[in-house]
Design an enzyme around this catalytic site. Structure first.
Site, PDB file in Angstrom:
ATOM      1  N   THR A 132     -30.636  17.769 -37.600  1.00 19.96           N
ATOM      2  CA  THR A 132     -31.113  17.171 -36.345  1.00 19.96           C
ATOM      3  C   THR A 132     -31.511  18.290 -35.380  1.00 19.96           C
ATOM      4  O   THR A 132     -30.736  19.211 -35.134  1.00 19.96           O
ATOM      5  CB  THR A 132     -30.031  16.273 -35.715  1.00 19.96           C
ATOM      6  OG1 THR A 132     -29.697  15.253 -36.654  1.00 19.96           O
ATOM      7  CG2 THR A 132     -30.526  15.638 -34.424  1.00 19.96           C
ATOM      8  N   HIS A 179     -26.544  21.438 -38.062  1.00 16.29           N
ATOM      9  CA  HIS A 179     -25.789  20.996 -39.238  1.00 16.29           C
ATOM     10  C   HIS A 179     -26.599  19.982 -40.029  1.00 16.29           C
ATOM     11  O   HIS A 179     -27.514  19.363 -39.501  1.00 16.29           O
ATOM     12  CB  HIS A 179     -24.447  20.376 -38.815  1.00 16.29           C
ATOM     13  CG  HIS A 179     -24.609  19.069 -38.119  1.00 16.29           C
ATOM     14  ND1 HIS A 179     -24.974  18.976 -36.791  1.00 16.29           N
ATOM     15  CD2 HIS A 179     -24.497  17.789 -38.576  1.00 16.29           C
ATOM     16  CE1 HIS A 179     -25.062  17.697 -36.456  1.00 16.29           C
ATOM     17  NE2 HIS A 179     -24.787  16.957 -37.520  1.00 16.29           N
ATOM     18  N   TYR A 205     -21.896  10.409 -44.465  1.00 19.45           N
ATOM     19  CA  TYR A 205     -21.582   9.599 -43.294  1.00 19.45           C
ATOM     20  C   TYR A 205     -20.426   8.686 -43.679  1.00 19.45           C
ATOM     21  O   TYR A 205     -20.388   8.175 -44.796  1.00 19.45           O
ATOM     22  CB  TYR A 205     -22.772   8.720 -42.907  1.00 19.45           C
ATOM     23  CG  TYR A 205     -23.820   9.362 -42.034  1.00 19.45           C
ATOM     24  CD1 TYR A 205     -24.263  10.657 -42.258  1.00 19.45           C
ATOM     25  CD2 TYR A 205     -24.396   8.651 -41.001  1.00 19.45           C
ATOM     26  CE1 TYR A 205     -25.243  11.222 -41.458  1.00 19.45           C
ATOM     27  CE2 TYR A 205     -25.388   9.206 -40.199  1.00 19.45           C
ATOM     28  CZ  TYR A 205     -25.807  10.487 -40.436  1.00 19.45           C
ATOM     29  OH  TYR A 205     -26.775  11.033 -39.655  1.00 19.45           O
ATOM     30  N   SER A 232     -25.709  16.731 -42.318  1.00 17.42           N
ATOM     31  CA  SER A 232     -24.649  15.816 -42.752  1.00 17.42           C
ATOM     32  C   SER A 232     -24.793  15.521 -44.236  1.00 17.42           C
ATOM     33  O   SER A 232     -25.852  15.106 -44.695  1.00 17.42           O
ATOM     34  CB  SER A 232     -24.691  14.514 -41.953  1.00 17.42           C
ATOM     35  OG  SER A 232     -24.335  14.773 -40.611  1.00 17.42           O
ATOM     36  N   HIS A 250     -31.371  16.322 -43.722  1.00 17.94           N
ATOM     37  CA  HIS A 250     -32.067  16.794 -42.524  1.00 17.94           C
ATOM     38  C   HIS A 250     -31.106  17.545 -41.610  1.00 17.94           C
ATOM     39  O   HIS A 250     -29.901  17.361 -41.691  1.00 17.94           O
ATOM     40  CB  HIS A 250     -32.673  15.626 -41.753  1.00 17.94           C
ATOM     41  CG  HIS A 250     -31.638  14.756 -41.108  1.00 17.94           C
ATOM     42  ND1 HIS A 250     -30.960  13.777 -41.813  1.00 17.94           N
ATOM     43  CD2 HIS A 250     -31.129  14.733 -39.849  1.00 17.94           C
ATOM     44  CE1 HIS A 250     -30.093  13.186 -40.997  1.00 17.94           C
ATOM     45  NE2 HIS A 250     -30.176  13.752 -39.799  1.00 17.94           N
ATOM     46  N   MET A 255     -25.288  22.397 -32.277  1.00 20.52           N
ATOM     47  CA  MET A 255     -24.577  22.768 -33.495  1.00 20.52           C
ATOM     48  C   MET A 255     -25.457  22.369 -34.681  1.00 20.52           C
ATOM     49  O   MET A 255     -25.427  21.220 -35.131  1.00 20.52           O
ATOM     50  CB  MET A 255     -23.225  22.046 -33.567  1.00 20.52           C
ATOM     51  CG  MET A 255     -22.432  22.426 -34.802  1.00 20.52           C
ATOM     52  SD  MET A 255     -20.908  21.475 -34.967  1.00 20.52           S
ATOM     53  CE  MET A 255     -21.545  19.859 -35.434  1.00 20.52           C
TER      54      MET A 255
END
Length: 190
Positions: free
Chosen positions: A51, A126, A131, A128, A49, A124
């Site tokens: 954000t 992005h 993690y 991920s 995803h 920003m």
């Protein structure tokens, strides 16, 4: 935290975020890459995803109303990846940075207005990939591994036509097991 409405009914406050969901084929490609990185470097599983709105404390009903309102006026938009970067935070240990095009920035700003979300930094965009808490050397290895596993990841380009509302407990940063999707919407064709 709990809050009572004007009638005295108590509602639970939780953290909610809005995510842009990649198309199914792109999502499968990313899941494969993310799974391979996790198998070598560890970390919790997280759906691919971008954000759009960061975690905010709201009641579920309020979050759902804001989410539905934000989705009503938003059209599908394009997202183009720039490069894989090793970040400074566990939630951005290794991520795919996207170009900050007017379309991408406007979609986030639009949703943030409906949620009353104020950013502390510039948005920003992005996705991920991993993690975790890795050393600088491990992050560099992971970045190199991502490029080997998916040679064209830096040029990834796709349309965002779905958003999802997620319950994202900020206290659950290690397992993410408490995180769950609450709602999803399809955006108007562009």
């Amino acid at each position: 935290m709990e809050i009572a409405d004007e009638t005295g009914v108590v509602a639970q406050m939780n953290d909610y975020s809005v995510w842009a969901i990649p198309p199914e084929a792109v999502g499968e490609r990313l899941k494969k890459l993310m799974g391979a990185l996790r198998s070598e470097f560890g970390g919790p599983e997280i759906p691919p995803h971008i954000t759009v709105v960061g975690a905010m404390s709201l009641t579920e009903q309020d979050a759902l109303e804001r989410f539905r309102s934000a989705c009503e006026g938003l059209k599908a938009y394009h997202a183009k990846a720039d490069l894989v970067i090793a970040g400074a935070f566990p939630s951005q240990c290794l991520y795919l940075l996207f170009h900050s095009t007017p379309e991408v920035m406007d979609a986030s700003a639009h949703c943030c207005r409906y949620f009353g979300y104020k950013r502390s930094n510039r948005y920003m965009p992005h996705l991920s990939l991993l993690y975790g808490t890795l050393t600088k050397d491990e992050k560099n290895k992971a970045r190199e591994k991502a490029s080997v596993l998916d040679e064209s990841i830096n040029g990834l380009n796709f349309q965002i036509s779905r958003l999802a509302l997620w319950k994202t407990d900020r206290k659950d940063k290690l397992t993410l097991e408490s995180w769950k999707q609450i709602a999803e919407c399809s955006l108007s064709p562009n």
